[in-house]
Design a protein around this motif. Structure first.
Motif, PDB file in Angstrom:
ATOM      1  N   LEU A  44      55.013 -49.128 -41.318  1.00  0.00           N
ATOM      2  CA  LEU A  44      54.353 -47.896 -41.753  1.00  0.00           C
ATOM      3  C   LEU A  44      54.891 -47.378 -43.077  1.00  0.00           C
ATOM      4  O   LEU A  44      54.281 -46.492 -43.686  1.00  0.00           O
ATOM      5  N   GLU A  45      56.008 -47.919 -43.542  1.00  0.00           N
ATOM      6  CA  GLU A  45      56.524 -47.514 -44.848  1.00  0.00           C
ATOM      7  C   GLU A  45      55.593 -47.953 -45.975  1.00  0.00           C
ATOM      8  O   GLU A  45      55.568 -47.329 -47.040  1.00  0.00           O
ATOM      9  N   VAL A  46      54.826 -49.024 -45.733  1.00  0.00           N
ATOM     10  CA  VAL A  46      53.990 -49.575 -46.818  1.00  0.00           C
ATOM     11  C   VAL A  46      52.550 -49.857 -46.385  1.00  0.00           C
ATOM     12  O   VAL A  46      51.729 -50.255 -47.209  1.00  0.00           O
ATOM     13  N   MET A  47      52.226 -49.669 -45.094  1.00  0.00           N
ATOM     14  CA  MET A  47      50.885 -50.021 -44.610  1.00  0.00           C
ATOM     15  C   MET A  47      50.420 -48.982 -43.595  1.00  0.00           C
ATOM     16  O   MET A  47      51.225 -48.444 -42.841  1.00  0.00           O
ATOM     17  N   ASP A  48      49.124 -48.690 -43.588  1.00  0.00           N
ATOM     18  CA  ASP A  48      48.589 -47.685 -42.670  1.00  0.00           C
ATOM     19  C   ASP A  48      48.363 -48.279 -41.275  1.00  0.00           C
ATOM     20  O   ASP A  48      48.333 -49.504 -41.086  1.00  0.00           O
ATOM     21  N   ALA A  49      48.181 -47.391 -40.304  1.00  0.00           N
ATOM     22  CA  ALA A  49      48.072 -47.787 -38.900  1.00  0.00           C
ATOM     23  C   ALA A  49      46.878 -48.696 -38.644  1.00  0.00           C
ATOM     24  O   ALA A  49      46.970 -49.659 -37.868  1.00  0.00           O
ATOM     25  N   VAL A  50      45.737 -48.414 -39.287  1.00  0.00           N
ATOM     26  CA  VAL A  50      44.529 -49.207 -39.061  1.00  0.00           C
ATOM     27  C   VAL A  50      44.715 -50.637 -39.555  1.00  0.00           C
ATOM     28  O   VAL A  50      44.356 -51.602 -38.860  1.00  0.00           O
ATOM     29  N   THR A  51      45.297 -50.791 -40.745  1.00  0.00           N
ATOM     30  CA  THR A  51      45.488 -52.136 -41.319  1.00  0.00           C
ATOM     31  C   THR A  51      46.505 -52.938 -40.512  1.00  0.00           C
ATOM     32  O   THR A  51      46.335 -54.145 -40.299  1.00  0.00           O
ATOM     33  N   ILE A  52      47.565 -52.283 -40.050  1.00  0.00           N
ATOM     34  CA  ILE A  52      48.554 -52.959 -39.200  1.00  0.00           C
ATOM     35  C   ILE A  52      47.879 -53.501 -37.945  1.00  0.00           C
ATOM     36  O   ILE A  52      48.081 -54.656 -37.556  1.00  0.00           O
ATOM     37  N   ILE A 207      37.893 -58.730 -27.027  1.00  0.00           N
ATOM     38  CA  ILE A 207      38.392 -57.437 -27.495  1.00  0.00           C
ATOM     39  C   ILE A 207      38.975 -57.569 -28.905  1.00  0.00           C
ATOM     40  O   ILE A 207      38.748 -56.709 -29.771  1.00  0.00           O
ATOM     41  N   TYR A 208      39.725 -58.652 -29.143  1.00  0.00           N
ATOM     42  CA  TYR A 208      40.285 -58.872 -30.476  1.00  0.00           C
ATOM     43  C   TYR A 208      39.180 -59.027 -31.517  1.00  0.00           C
ATOM     44  O   TYR A 208      39.262 -58.489 -32.628  1.00  0.00           O
ATOM     45  N   ILE A 209      38.129 -59.772 -31.165  1.00  0.00           N
ATOM     46  CA  ILE A 209      37.016 -59.983 -32.104  1.00  0.00           C
ATOM     47  C   ILE A 209      36.321 -58.654 -32.417  1.00  0.00           C
ATOM     48  O   ILE A 209      36.067 -58.330 -33.589  1.00  0.00           O
ATOM     49  N   ILE A 210      36.025 -57.895 -31.370  1.00  0.00           N
ATOM     50  CA  ILE A 210      35.390 -56.585 -31.572  1.00  0.00           C
ATOM     51  C   ILE A 210      36.305 -55.674 -32.386  1.00  0.00           C
ATOM     52  O   ILE A 210      35.864 -54.952 -33.291  1.00  0.00           O
ATOM     53  N   GLY A 211      37.598 -55.724 -32.084  1.00  0.00           N
ATOM     54  CA  GLY A 211      38.563 -54.900 -32.798  1.00  0.00           C
ATOM     55  C   GLY A 211      38.601 -55.202 -34.284  1.00  0.00           C
ATOM     56  O   GLY A 211      38.615 -54.289 -35.121  1.00  0.00           O
ATOM     57  N   VAL A 212      38.617 -56.489 -34.630  1.00  0.00           N
ATOM     58  CA  VAL A 212      38.632 -56.887 -36.037  1.00  0.00           C
ATOM     59  C   VAL A 212      37.372 -56.392 -36.749  1.00  0.00           C
ATOM     60  O   VAL A 212      37.433 -55.861 -37.863  1.00  0.00           O
ATOM     61  N   CYS A 213      36.233 -56.538 -36.097  1.00  0.00           N
ATOM     62  CA  CYS A 213      34.956 -56.094 -36.695  1.00  0.00           C
ATOM     63  C   CYS A 213      34.937 -54.583 -36.912  1.00  0.00           C
ATOM     64  O   CYS A 213      34.421 -54.095 -37.928  1.00  0.00           O
ATOM     65  N   VAL A 214      35.506 -53.841 -35.967  1.00  0.00           N
ATOM     66  CA  VAL A 214      35.514 -52.378 -36.066  1.00  0.00           C
ATOM     67  C   VAL A 214      36.512 -51.902 -37.126  1.00  0.00           C
ATOM     68  O   VAL A 214      36.230 -50.969 -37.899  1.00  0.00           O
ATOM     69  N   LEU A 215      37.688 -52.533 -37.184  1.00  0.00           N
ATOM     70  CA  LEU A 215      38.769 -52.065 -38.049  1.00  0.00           C
ATOM     71  C   LEU A 215      38.635 -52.504 -39.503  1.00  0.00           C
ATOM     72  O   LEU A 215      39.107 -51.800 -40.410  1.00  0.00           O
ATOM     73  N   LEU A 216      37.999 -53.655 -39.733  1.00  0.00           N
ATOM     74  CA  LEU A 216      37.956 -54.224 -41.083  1.00  0.00           C
ATOM     75  C   LEU A 216      37.413 -53.256 -42.144  1.00  0.00           C
ATOM     76  O   LEU A 216      38.009 -53.128 -43.224  1.00  0.00           O
ATOM     77  N   PRO A 217      36.311 -52.550 -41.893  1.00  0.00           N
ATOM     78  CA  PRO A 217      35.789 -51.644 -42.933  1.00  0.00           C
ATOM     79  C   PRO A 217      36.734 -50.491 -43.284  1.00  0.00           C
ATOM     80  O   PRO A 217      36.611 -49.895 -44.366  1.00  0.00           O
ATOM     81  N   PHE A 218      37.666 -50.166 -42.396  1.00  0.00           N
ATOM     82  CA  PHE A 218      38.574 -49.038 -42.616  1.00  0.00           C
ATOM     83  C   PHE A 218      39.977 -49.491 -43.017  1.00  0.00           C
ATOM     84  O   PHE A 218      40.892 -48.671 -43.106  1.00  0.00           O
ATOM     85  N   SER A 219      40.151 -50.786 -43.256  1.00  0.00           N
ATOM     86  CA  SER A 219      41.464 -51.353 -43.563  1.00  0.00           C
ATOM     87  C   SER A 219      41.605 -51.660 -45.047  1.00  0.00           C
ATOM     88  O   SER A 219      40.616 -51.846 -45.757  1.00  0.00           O
ATOM     89  N   THR A 220      42.859 -51.733 -45.483  1.00  0.00           N
ATOM     90  CA  THR A 220      43.172 -52.139 -46.856  1.00  0.00           C
ATOM     91  C   THR A 220      43.971 -53.433 -46.767  1.00  0.00           C
ATOM     92  O   THR A 220      45.207 -53.426 -46.770  1.00  0.00           O
ATOM     93  N   VAL A 221      43.267 -54.527 -46.647  1.00  0.00           N
ATOM     94  CA  VAL A 221      43.892 -55.835 -46.407  1.00  0.00           C
ATOM     95  C   VAL A 221      44.831 -56.219 -47.535  1.00  0.00           C
ATOM     96  O   VAL A 221      45.864 -56.865 -47.318  1.00  0.00           O
ATOM     97  N   SER A 222      44.525 -55.803 -48.756  1.00  0.00           N
ATOM     98  CA  SER A 222      45.309 -56.200 -49.934  1.00  0.00           C
ATOM     99  C   SER A 222      46.722 -55.634 -49.931  1.00  0.00           C
ATOM    100  O   SER A 222      47.570 -56.076 -50.716  1.00  0.00           O
ATOM    101  N   LEU A 223      47.001 -54.662 -49.050  1.00  0.00           N
ATOM    102  CA  LEU A 223      48.352 -54.086 -48.994  1.00  0.00           C
ATOM    103  C   LEU A 223      49.402 -55.145 -48.685  1.00  0.00           C
ATOM    104  O   LEU A 223      50.574 -54.993 -49.042  1.00  0.00           O
ATOM    105  N   MET A 225      49.820 -57.915 -50.037  1.00  0.00           N
ATOM    106  CA  MET A 225      50.309 -58.524 -51.272  1.00  0.00           C
ATOM    107  C   MET A 225      51.431 -57.705 -51.920  1.00  0.00           C
ATOM    108  O   MET A 225      52.208 -58.229 -52.715  1.00  0.00           O
ATOM    109  N   ASP A 226      51.503 -56.424 -51.601  1.00  0.00           N
ATOM    110  CA  ASP A 226      52.478 -55.538 -52.241  1.00  0.00           C
ATOM    111  C   ASP A 226      53.711 -55.291 -51.379  1.00  0.00           C
ATOM    112  O   ASP A 226      54.578 -54.495 -51.739  1.00  0.00           O
ATOM    113  N   MET A 227      53.789 -55.974 -50.235  1.00  0.00           N
ATOM    114  CA  MET A 227      54.887 -55.723 -49.303  1.00  0.00           C
ATOM    115  C   MET A 227      56.141 -56.504 -49.660  1.00  0.00           C
ATOM    116  O   MET A 227      56.067 -57.637 -50.137  1.00  0.00           O
ATOM    117  N   GLN A 228      57.293 -55.893 -49.439  1.00  0.00           N
ATOM    118  CA  GLN A 228      58.566 -56.578 -49.607  1.00  0.00           C
ATOM    119  C   GLN A 228      58.786 -57.514 -48.423  1.00  0.00           C
ATOM    120  O   GLN A 228      58.123 -57.404 -47.396  1.00  0.00           O
TER     121      GLN A 228
END
Length: 318
Positions: A44-52, A207-223, A225-228
């Motif tokens: 959570l120091e570098v990524m939001d809850a939805v993307t995690i 459930i995982y498939i549905i979850g990915v479909c639901v969360l993807l539009p609200f996620s910042t996947v590119s984060l 790349m910026d993680m330590q």
């Protein structure tokens, strides 16, 4: 006579093996779920809850898909029918919200407090069973619920005024985790009819498939790349934790009584407390010690005991 004794001894040995295997798998789950909040806090120091949560669902989904593909037991959606399909969608949404809310709550609370509050989940499940399935409560369930609520009052003894009289960051975090506990209980209640037409792994994959479909539009996947490195490793652990913990949990339920599994899982906060002590010592730049007085520790012990009794009590309902 000798053959009968031999059979009895063989059955006893098998039952004993299943008991210890079930206990061991449940303990692994409790340990992994207990230390998970510490690693989520790092993420959570570098990524939001939805993307995690998206990454956790995606990695775990690939793993379960490969397992089912290998065993040629992928779920067949047409077999579900319309009603069960809607049921699946709603249950999946409850679990997705539970995952996200669990992580979101850690933005406001320390891992120890979040885990203690999450122990209200069996209580929520018990209430759901009474309201929706007209289940009767056993004395153990009632006693466990009273202990759980009493333990929460002790745990928050020095924060009760702040908790009820102001909408502070602390109060917001508690409300989020309580919401997470409620959505988990709702999912647990809804999965029962689904497991009549799907295996546990098939249900998990969907459930995982549905979850990915639901969360993807609200996620910042590119984060990612910026993680330590430390954050990448923490996220990787969270993903693997989802696979191993839920795998051990499912297998434990297959070979051991659900009530006993739930009782062992009530130990999760103990591992959270211990892992936080280690984290504060090893990574002081990322973690700070939480101040808890002796009443809070007593309250935590009472909450854990109450949660375990509530779980065991479900097996005693006639």
């Amino acid at each position: 006579m000798t053959k009968s004794i031999g059979k009895i001894m063989k059955l006893t040995n098998i039952e004993g093996t299943r008991h210890w295997k079930g206990f061991f798998l449940s303990l692994i789950t409790a340990f992994l779920w207990g230390i998970l909040p510490v690693f989520l806090t790092l993420c959570l120091e570098v990524m939001d809850a939805v993307t995690i949560t998206l990454y956790r669902f995606f990695v775990a989904g690939i793993f379960v898909f490969l397992l089912l593909l290998k065993s040629k037991s992928l779920p067949r959606l047409p077999a579900l029918g319309r009603n069960k399909g809607i049921w699946l969608l709603v249950a999946s949404l409850f679990l997705v919200v539970n995952f996200v809310a669990n992580v979101k709550g850690l933005e406001y609370l320390n891992p120890e407090t979040a885990q203690i509050v999450m122990q209200t989940a069996p209580f929520m499940l018990m209430l759901g069973g009474v309201v929706f399935f007209k289940e009767r409560l056993s004395l153990l369930e009632i006693g466990g619920a009273v202990m759980l609520l009493s333990g929460l009052i002790l745990f928050f003894n020095d924060k009760l005024e702040n908790l009820f009289l102001s909408l502070s960051q602390f109060t917001t975090g508690v409300l989020i985790i309580l919401f997470a506990a409620t959505t988990w209980a709702a999912y647990a209640l809804m999965q029962k009819p689904l497991l009549r037409v799907l295996t546990a792994k098939q249900l998990t994959l969907l459930i995982y498939i549905i979850g990915v479909c639901v969360l993807l539009p609200f996620s910042t996947v590119s984060l990612l790349m910026d993680m330590q490195l430390i954050h990448v490793l923490a996220l990787l652990f969270c993903c693997l934790n989802t696979i191993v913990a839920y795998g051990a949990f499912t297998e434990a339920l297959n070979i051991w009584q659900a009530a006993k599994v739930s009782a062992v899982l009530a130990m999760s906060p103990i591992f959270t407390f211990l892992s936080m002590l280690i984290a504060v010592q090893w990574l002081p730049q990322h973690f700070t010690a939480s101040y808890l007085d002796h009443w809070a520790y007593i309250g935590a012990a009472v909450v854990i005991t109450g949660s375990a009794l509530t779980a065991v009590g479900r097996a005693k309902v006639v």
